[in-house]
Write a protein that holds these residues in place. Structure first.
Motif, PDB file in Angstrom:
ATOM      1  N   VAL A   1       9.164 -17.971  36.468  1.00 19.48           N
ATOM      2  CA  VAL A   1       7.721 -17.806  36.744  1.00 19.48           C
ATOM      3  C   VAL A   1       7.405 -18.228  38.170  1.00 19.48           C
ATOM      4  N   ALA A   2       7.985 -19.342  38.623  1.00 17.70           N
ATOM      5  CA  ALA A   2       7.747 -19.795  39.998  1.00 17.70           C
ATOM      6  C   ALA A   2       8.262 -18.764  40.998  1.00 17.70           C
ATOM      7  N   GLY A   3       9.402 -18.153  40.701  1.00 15.57           N
ATOM      8  CA  GLY A   3       9.938 -17.118  41.583  1.00 15.57           C
ATOM      9  C   GLY A   3       9.042 -15.894  41.656  1.00 15.57           C
ATOM     10  N   LEU A   4       8.490 -15.483  40.525  1.00 18.36           N
ATOM     11  CA  LEU A   4       7.578 -14.337  40.510  1.00 18.36           C
ATOM     12  C   LEU A   4       6.312 -14.629  41.312  1.00 18.36           C
ATOM     13  N   VAL A   5       5.845 -15.877  41.253  1.00 19.69           N
ATOM     14  CA  VAL A   5       4.681 -16.270  42.050  1.00 19.69           C
ATOM     15  C   VAL A   5       5.003 -16.183  43.541  1.00 19.69           C
ATOM     16  N   LEU A   6       6.213 -16.641  43.930  1.00 18.19           N
ATOM     17  CA  LEU A   6       6.622 -16.567  45.334  1.00 18.19           C
ATOM     18  C   LEU A   6       6.703 -15.117  45.811  1.00 18.19           C
ATOM     19  N   LEU A   7       7.241 -14.238  44.975  1.00 17.80           N
ATOM     20  CA  LEU A   7       7.321 -12.817  45.333  1.00 17.80           C
ATOM     21  C   LEU A   7       5.930 -12.223  45.475  1.00 17.80           C
ATOM     22  N   ALA A   8       5.019 -12.617  44.593  1.00 15.74           N
ATOM     23  CA  ALA A   8       3.652 -12.107  44.673  1.00 15.74           C
ATOM     24  C   ALA A   8       2.955 -12.559  45.951  1.00 15.74           C
ATOM     25  N   LYS A   9       3.389 -13.707  46.486  1.00 15.41           N
ATOM     26  CA  LYS A   9       2.821 -14.215  47.741  1.00 15.41           C
ATOM     27  C   LYS A   9       3.481 -13.600  48.971  1.00 15.41           C
ATOM     28  N   GLY A  10       4.456 -12.741  48.762  1.00 12.91           N
ATOM     29  CA  GLY A  10       5.064 -12.020  49.879  1.00 12.91           C
ATOM     30  C   GLY A  10       6.345 -12.606  50.424  1.00 12.91           C
ATOM     31  N   GLN A  11       6.959 -13.545  49.705  1.00 13.30           N
ATOM     32  CA  GLN A  11       8.216 -14.131  50.179  1.00 13.30           C
ATOM     33  C   GLN A  11       9.385 -13.236  49.762  1.00 13.30           C
TER      34      GLN A  11
ATOM     35  N   TYR B   1      15.710 -17.788  43.189  1.00 16.40           N
ATOM     36  CA  TYR B   1      16.431 -18.521  44.232  1.00 16.40           C
ATOM     37  C   TYR B   1      16.283 -17.823  45.590  1.00 16.40           C
ATOM     38  N   LEU B   2      16.468 -16.500  45.591  1.00 13.40           N
ATOM     39  CA  LEU B   2      16.412 -15.741  46.843  1.00 13.40           C
ATOM     40  C   LEU B   2      14.994 -15.647  47.383  1.00 13.40           C
ATOM     41  N   ALA B   3      14.004 -15.739  46.511  1.00 12.00           N
ATOM     42  CA  ALA B   3      12.611 -15.738  46.979  1.00 12.00           C
ATOM     43  C   ALA B   3      12.270 -17.053  47.672  1.00 12.00           C
ATOM     44  N   ALA B   4      12.874 -18.154  47.198  1.00 11.03           N
ATOM     45  CA  ALA B   4      12.570 -19.469  47.773  1.00 11.03           C
ATOM     46  C   ALA B   4      13.440 -19.792  48.971  1.00 11.03           C
ATOM     47  N   MET B   5      14.641 -19.184  49.063  1.00  9.52           N
ATOM     48  CA  MET B   5      15.585 -19.513  50.124  1.00  9.52           C
ATOM     49  C   MET B   5      16.122 -18.249  50.780  1.00  9.52           C
ATOM     50  N   THR B   6      16.503 -18.374  52.021  1.00 17.95           N
ATOM     51  CA  THR B   6      17.224 -17.293  52.685  1.00 17.95           C
ATOM     52  C   THR B   6      18.682 -17.345  52.233  1.00 17.95           C
ATOM     53  N   PRO B   7      19.440 -16.262  52.403  1.00 21.49           N
ATOM     54  CA  PRO B   7      20.862 -16.294  52.035  1.00 21.49           C
ATOM     55  C   PRO B   7      21.629 -17.418  52.725  1.00 21.49           C
ATOM     56  N   SER B   8      21.334 -17.671  53.996  1.00 18.53           N
ATOM     57  CA  SER B   8      22.040 -18.736  54.715  1.00 18.53           C
ATOM     58  C   SER B   8      21.713 -20.103  54.135  1.00 18.53           C
ATOM     59  N   GLU B   9      20.475 -20.301  53.691  1.00 17.14           N
ATOM     60  CA  GLU B   9      20.106 -21.566  53.054  1.00 17.14           C
ATOM     61  C   GLU B   9      20.823 -21.742  51.717  1.00 17.14           C
ATOM     62  N   MET B  10      20.962 -20.654  50.973  1.00 15.81           N
ATOM     63  CA  MET B  10      21.690 -20.733  49.711  1.00 15.81           C
ATOM     64  C   MET B  10      23.151 -21.101  49.941  1.00 15.81           C
ATOM     65  N   LEU B  11      23.758 -20.488  50.967  1.00 16.03           N
ATOM     66  CA  LEU B  11      25.172 -20.728  51.241  1.00 16.03           C
ATOM     67  C   LEU B  11      25.434 -22.151  51.715  1.00 16.03           C
ATOM     68  N   SER B  12      24.460 -22.757  52.366  1.00 15.18           N
ATOM     69  CA  SER B  12      24.636 -24.123  52.865  1.00 15.18           C
ATOM     70  C   SER B  12      24.208 -25.177  51.853  1.00 15.18           C
ATOM     71  N   SER B  13      23.710 -24.720  50.700  1.00 13.65           N
ATOM     72  CA  SER B  13      23.239 -25.653  49.682  1.00 13.65           C
ATOM     73  C   SER B  13      24.400 -26.141  48.828  1.00 13.65           C
ATOM     74  N   GLY B  14      24.498 -27.430  48.650  1.00 14.82           N
ATOM     75  CA  GLY B  14      25.525 -27.954  47.769  1.00 14.82           C
ATOM     76  C   GLY B  14      25.173 -27.782  46.309  1.00 14.82           C
ATOM     77  N   ALA B  15      23.864 -27.744  46.010  1.00 14.95           N
ATOM     78  CA  ALA B  15      23.366 -27.546  44.646  1.00 14.95           C
ATOM     79  C   ALA B  15      22.133 -26.667  44.745  1.00 14.95           C
ATOM     80  N   VAL B  16      22.316 -25.388  44.492  1.00 10.66           N
ATOM     81  CA  VAL B  16      21.264 -24.411  44.767  1.00 10.66           C
ATOM     82  C   VAL B  16      19.997 -24.693  43.968  1.00 10.66           C
TER      83      VAL B  16
END
Length: 484
Positions: free
Chosen positions: A192-202, A273-288
């Motif tokens: 649900v939080a991800g859908l809200v982020l997408l609705a906000k244009g992220q 996850y992809l709505a909240a983070m860029t791919p590079s942020e996901m790759l550098s995350s130790g715990a996504v």
């Protein structure tokens, strides 16, 4: 070990089962508990740890989402194929019992030997280590937790699971139901939080979403390993067929409800996850999942840490529940020590098999990393999945007259078999890894042990006295068979 009668694959009995149990495990797993066992085992540490590795190996967000979707389809196809096998061979034991009844004792022993000693304990150890990482993290803010604390917590988790599962089946299934409901609620919050982020244009992560997609067959194979790890557990209901209420109905229904539900959740969670983070942020995350919580929930990130710990504990319980049954069934067929084939006289649980799995898992937590364990376990399971599915194809072509209450279209097991062959061969050909070499050596050691211990029955006499003492200590009795 006892000498057991095995079935000649060229002349199987009507349902490929060898006999009826005088002492049976209780049939207490209904549709809801069956769905919880599947979904509860599948939803564990994988969806909180594997997304960054799938993205890393695939190279782009869109291709990683395709891998997650493909893994869900493969899990569904595999489970539907296993559902047909479960209505033909109405015995617990999963791949082991199917390989035994169709191909005979030698490949079945290799399956049991590898599963009981390596695959199941290693998978459980990985899940419990994941649980421990998240459980102890709040006590060490701003720094990594000491490995001693993590491993002790993981061992304590295994011991708690052993107690729960040895007491009785109903307690174990109740734990599964409660934790499955809790983890589904957590995933819905992320969705649900991800859908809200997408609705906000992220949507920045989805622009040029296929850019940098890999073309390496080895990398794609390893990406599937990581994705399929998150779906691991789709076949767990076949390990407890004898404990299902109306297995010919419960097994296919539970599969067709639970796995598509989990697949949809996994896709939506990855989108979040992809709505909240860029791919590079996901790759550098130790715990996504924690990084996602920092960005979306702020001071409430601790809820994600707690949820991941609870989710992993629930998944570990489901894996432990089915894993102990593999040791029990293999011993009942004479492929493991006699003591593992016994059940508690009051609880009617396969407690020796469960305790053995717990002991091996505690040994496993001493060494090994998450990715190494995942890749190793996925390689072996792909090998045995392929063998099992080829057995189903053999029965569909050569033994169509066998009674079965459910039939899967033949194209589905063919697709699963092709994929399993690919997952076994691709990493070996393109990116050979050291752990795969050690796994092959381990399987070879099983070939060496088979002939003196199983084929020629060379057993030390002192094992009978050890078995008797353990039987008295654990209050267990043999599960006897009637002759056909």
């Amino acid at each position: 070990m006892r000498k057991k009668k095995t079935t000649d694959p060229s002349h199987p009995p009507a349902d490929l089962s060898e006999g009826k149990e005088k002492l049976r495990l209780k049939q207490e797993v209904g549709l809801m508990s069956g769905m919880s066992l599947i979904a509860g085992t599948m939803i564990g540490s994988g969806i909180f740890m594997s997304p960054e590795w799938v993205l890393y190996h695939m190279g782009s967000p869109a291709s990683s989402l395709l891998v997650w979707a493909a893994c869900g389809v493969l899990a569904t196809f595999g489970a539907l194929s296993y559902a047909e096998l479960g209505t033909i061979i109405k015995e617990s034991g999963g791949e082991y019992i199917y390989i035994l009844r169709i191909f005979g004792p030698f490949p079945a022993f290799l399956c049991a030997y590898t599963s009981v000693i390596l695959v199941r304990p290693a998978g459980l150890a990985a899940m419990c280590l994941s649980f421990a990482e998240y459980a102890v993290a709040p006590f060490y803010p701003g720094c990594s937790a000491p490995q001693v604390a993590v491993k002790c917590t993981a061992a304590a988790c295994i011991l708690i699971l052993a107690v729960i599962n040895c007491l009785n089946v109903r307690l174990a299934t109740s734990v599964m139901n409660i934790f499955t409901a809790a983890k589904l609620l957590v995933l819905l919050v992320i969705v649900v939080a991800g859908l809200v982020l997408l609705a906000k244009g992220q949507t920045q992560s989805f622009q040029n979403a296929f850019q940098n997609t890999t073309t390496s067959i080895g990398a794609v194979g390893v990406a599937f390993y990581q994705g399929l790890w998150s779906y691991d557990g789709w076949n767990n209901l076949n390990y407890v067929t004898e404990e299902l209420k109306k297995p010919e109905v419960t097994l296919p229904r539970a599969v067709m409800i639970a796995i598509p539900l989990v697949t949809c959740l996994y896709l939506l969670v990855n989108v979040s996850y992809l709505a909240a983070m860029t791919p590079s942020e996901m790759l550098s995350s130790g715990a996504v999942a924690v990084t996602w919580g920092d960005k979306v929930l702020g001071n409430w990130t601790w809820l994600i840490t707690l949820s991941v710990a609870l989710s992993t504990f629930g998944s570990s319980n489901g894996s432990f529940f089915s894993g102990g049954r593999v040791a029990y069934i293999a011993a009942r067929e004479g492929h493991m020590p006699d003591i593992l084939s016994m059940a508690h006289v009051r609880g009617l649980t396969p407690s020796p098999g469960l305790l053995f799995t717990a002991a091996m898992s505690i040994i496993m937590i001493i060494s090994g990393t998450f990715t190494t364990i995942v890749n190793s376990v996925s390689f072996i399971t792909s090998l045995f999945y392929g063998t099992t599915i080829s057995g189903l194809l053999y029965l569909k072509i050569k033994k169509p007259e066998l009674p079965r209450s459910y039939k899967v279209p033949i194209i589905i097991p063919i697709i699963v078999l092709i994929t399993a062959v690919y997952l076994v061969l691709a990493p070996i050909i393109d990116q050979p890894q050291t752990e795969i070499f050690y796994i092959i050596l381990f399987i070879v050691s099983g070939i060496i042990l088979y002939f003196p211990l199983i084929r020629f029955k060379c057993h030390p006499r002192f094992l009978q006295r050890v078995t008797l003492h353990l039987q008295l200590l654990l209050e267990v009795a043999p599960v006897a068979r009637d002759a056909n």
